[in-house]
Scaffold this active site. Sequence first.
Site, PDB file in Angstrom:
ATOM      1  N   ASP A 199       0.569  -1.200  -0.381  1.00  0.00           N
ATOM      2  CA  ASP A 199      -0.111  -0.355  -0.299  1.00  0.00           C
ATOM      3  C   ASP A 199       1.126   1.079  -0.173  1.00  0.00           C
ATOM      4  O   ASP A 199       2.084   1.113   1.106  1.00  0.00           O
ATOM      5  CB  ASP A 199      -1.138  -0.049   1.335  1.00  0.00           C
ATOM      6  N   HIS A 200       0.644   2.029  -1.430  1.00  0.00           N
ATOM      7  CA  HIS A 200       1.725   2.368  -1.127  1.00  0.00           C
ATOM      8  C   HIS A 200       1.670   4.741  -0.624  1.00  0.00           C
ATOM      9  O   HIS A 200       2.323   5.361  -0.066  1.00  0.00           O
ATOM     10  CB  HIS A 200       2.085   3.560  -3.102  1.00  0.00           C
TER      11      HIS A 200
END
Length: 448
Positions: free
Chosen positions: A420-421
């Site tokens: 999850d950036h």
Amino acid sequence: MSSITEVKVPDIGDFKEVDVIEILVKPGDTVAKEASLITVESDKATMEIPSPAAGVVKELKVKLGDKVAEGSMILLLEASAGAAPAQQAAKPAEIPATPAPAPPAAASAPAAEPAAVPIHRPAPVPLAPVAEAPAFMPHASPSVRKFARELGADLAKVRGSGSKGRITQEDVQAFVKRMLSAAPATALAAAAPAGGVPFNLPEWPQVDFAKFGPVELKALSRIKRLSGANLHRNWISIPHVTQFDEADITELEAFRKESGAASEKQGFKLTLLAFLIKACVTALRQYPEFNASLDRGGENLVLKKYFHIGVAVDTPDGLVVPVIRDADRKGVYDLARELAEVSKLARDKKLKPGDMQGGTFSISSLGGIGGTAFTPIINAPEVAILGVSRSAMRPVWVGAKGEAGQFVPRLMLPLSLAYDHRVIDGAAAARFTSYLASVLSDIRRSLL
Ligand code: CAO
């Protein structure tokens, strides 16, 4: 035609008796299916018992303060014409006394019985809310319900801060505020109709396939329908990036084969997956933000001090993700035995919802099947998932810098880490997979 049915208290888990603390209907009221009838309270939680069918309340059989148990009669209901006969109330939905830390939009693979959340279990946070019904029935006073209706807030998504999970007006206000200030992707994902077209896209093409050739209709399994909705939500609401890497597992594989005889005598295989879990825990300890979740407001990271690893298991009905708990406290033999057990339970459809909850990081291994890389979808509210593909012998250049080297055949394992950036930067992901690869290439590192 209408018929009178006795609505009774359904299975309320481990509790023998609970108190009736609220009666939400009166004789003559017309109720919809799933509408709350009464609120009961144990020492741990309050729950509302929903109506199993639409109809008109004829007579109440309980009063405030009564103690009720499974099978106690609540009321007589005259079912509306066409409604299915109601034998007893639908399963109650729990409002935990201690709210779970994870956001309600937390799910990926389906639980076996997501609609039936017994009172003693935590709300079904990581796995499979039901598409058509809320994960829990909100417990709130009529004035708070009215307030939420006016603001268009879905009470099923509001976490109550009142006694035993009761939703207050302030909770509704805070929820609406959060929704308004949420990141655009989250807000849009939340706004998208279930199974509908999110954002402003053209409508899904409606094609009469039979016009072009013979076709057959095959219903999706229940697991696929549930996991599909959750995968879709996770895909559109989490900015995914996949970091690819390779681990040299030549020595690990030799060690696994040497050590496998002992487990085979006990009837299970010492699989690569058990070592992968061990190595992942070592890497998660080193990089704690991978063993974490965003909090409800998306402003803090909840770093978990436990290591519960979800493992994707392919079953004839679809994908499920049972969780191996406290993987940091287990040796590879224990992990391998447990993996064999949970995979069997998954394939025999015997996993319970609790077996699929509470994961902190997941592994999806397609190594037994094939492929070189893939992008797994993160199992929200986790922030990363490791995909593993088939290992293969490859020529690897070995030689110190500036010196003559040579190609050496090494067994290389492809790793695909989706992250999850919002939480993890690319550099951190590259460090994580490099470190994981180094642990796999010398598993002794997991002892350090
Ligand atoms: N590279 C090469 N061979 C591998 C391997 C890898 N990475 N991983 C496993 N293998 C081999 C095993 O050694 C075994 O070989 P032998 O039969 O010769 O011993 C064979 O492949 C089969 O392994 P397995 O599947 O029985 O065991 P596993 O521990 O690898 O996997 C499980 C268990 C439950 C993960 C697996 O059965 C499964 O369901 N995988 C699919 C998961 C999935 O669908 N993920 C996709 C999610 S994203 O949509």
